[in-house]
Design an enzyme around this catalytic site. Structure first.
Site, PDB file in Angstrom:
ATOM      1  N   ASP A  35      44.069  31.853  39.684  1.00  0.00           N
ATOM      2  CA  ASP A  35      44.676  32.732  38.682  1.00  0.00           C
ATOM      3  C   ASP A  35      45.285  31.928  37.538  1.00  0.00           C
ATOM      4  O   ASP A  35      45.559  30.732  37.666  1.00  0.00           O
ATOM      5  CB  ASP A  35      45.778  33.585  39.322  1.00  0.00           C
ATOM      6  CG  ASP A  35      45.253  34.874  39.905  1.00  0.00           C
ATOM      7  OD1 ASP A  35      44.074  35.185  39.697  1.00  0.00           O
ATOM      8  OD2 ASP A  35      46.033  35.567  40.587  1.00  0.00           O
ATOM      9  N   LYS A  57      43.680  36.343  34.608  1.00  0.00           N
ATOM     10  CA  LYS A  57      43.836  37.492  33.722  1.00  0.00           C
ATOM     11  C   LYS A  57      44.960  37.205  32.738  1.00  0.00           C
ATOM     12  O   LYS A  57      45.948  36.562  33.068  1.00  0.00           O
ATOM     13  CB  LYS A  57      44.171  38.759  34.511  1.00  0.00           C
ATOM     14  CG  LYS A  57      43.203  39.105  35.634  1.00  0.00           C
ATOM     15  CD  LYS A  57      43.674  40.356  36.359  1.00  0.00           C
ATOM     16  CE  LYS A  57      42.749  40.759  37.494  1.00  0.00           C
ATOM     17  NZ  LYS A  57      42.908  39.885  38.678  1.00  0.00           N
ATOM     18  N   MET A 168      56.290  40.821  34.478  1.00  0.00           N
ATOM     19  CA  MET A 168      55.282  41.329  33.548  1.00  0.00           C
ATOM     20  C   MET A 168      55.863  42.394  32.623  1.00  0.00           C
ATOM     21  O   MET A 168      55.210  43.385  32.302  1.00  0.00           O
ATOM     22  CB  MET A 168      54.074  41.891  34.320  1.00  0.00           C
ATOM     23  CG  MET A 168      53.426  40.895  35.263  1.00  0.00           C
ATOM     24  SD  MET A 168      52.115  41.615  36.284  1.00  0.00           S
ATOM     25  CE  MET A 168      53.106  42.586  37.442  1.00  0.00           C
TER      26      MET A 168
END
Length: 257
Positions: A35, A57, A168
């Site tokens: 990741d 991502k 996030m």
């Protein structure tokens, strides 16, 4: 011959925060699917015989969709490989680890989960902020801020007490701050945004619910960052004062440290 999958929590990004079990899994890996926020430094040395595949991502952009990542895990393992899925933080804290375990189970692939140090606790600590503290906060709530909060969610968070940690959440910070204030948290309630934890560029921006959005904008705060809402934020900025003294002070002025 069927291989196996190991989901490895890579911690908040620093190589020396990998667990011993994580290091052993990487050393034995044939393939590593990594990741964006996982520790990349020294990865080639940690997994010397593995094929490294970047499936990271970025906010709003998933170059490799989740369903394809799951298919890759199954495909590589079905060919006999030991596949390590290296994630940032912990696989089961907003890491979609549960989905990947279910995909492996459905395909009959053996799978193990190696826990990692979650950024929800570690990154505030790196900035000197304890998410709990006796007589200040006896609970911590960890939430994902990748999508705007509903009004019911905001009302629930505002009524919980303790510390709120948002992962996030840079993009949804305006709605979070406004919503918590609307549902009863005082305007002077302290907020910290800790960017790029455990990196050379780590930075903490501190303010209140009333001014954190403007302060973060002036500081050009960007992801990845961890947001901490609660009285514990004050503890990081005056080690000589008692918790009671810190709580009594009003955070009327924003500070960028």
């Amino acid at each position: 011959m069927t291989g196996r999958v190991t989901l490895v929590g890579g911690g908040p990004g620093a190589v020396d925060l990998l667990t011993v079990r994580a290091v052993r899994a990487l050393a034995d890996a044939d393939v590593v699917l990594v990741d964006r926020l996982a520790p990349h430094e020294e990865l080639a040395a940690l997994a010397p015989r593995a094929e490294i595949v970047d499936v990271g991502k970025t906010p709003g952009h998933h170059a490799v969709p989740q369903h394809e990542i799951e298919a890759m895990l199954v495909r590589y393992a079905a060919s006999g490989a030991h596949v390590v899925r290296l994630k940032g933080g912990d696989p089961y804290v907003f890491g979609r680890g549960g989905e990947e375990v279910l995909a492996c189970h459905a395909a009959g692939i053996p799978v193990e989960v190696v826990p990692g140090v979650t950024s929800a606790i570690a990154v505030p600590a790196a900035a000197g902020i304890p998410v709990t503290h006796r007589e200040v906060s006896r609970m911590v709530t960890v939430v994902s801020g990748h999508a705007p909060f509903t009004d019911d969610e905001l009302a629930h968070l505002a009524g919980l007490g303790g510390t709120i940690v948002v992962l996030m959440g840079v993009g949804t910070l305006p709605s979070l701050a406004a919503g918590l204030a609307r549902h009863g948290l005082p305007a002077e309630h302290p907020v910290a945004v800790v960017e790029r934890g455990f990196s050379a560029g780590q930075r903490t921006t501190v303010g209140t619910l009333a001014d954190i959005v403007a302060t973060a904008a002036r500081a050009h705060v960007v992801s990845p960052a961890v947001i901490v809402v609660g009285e514990v934020v004050r503890l990081a900025h005056d080690g000589s004062a008692s918790a009671a003294e810190l709580i009594a002070r009003a955070a009327a002025r924003a500070v960028i440290a």
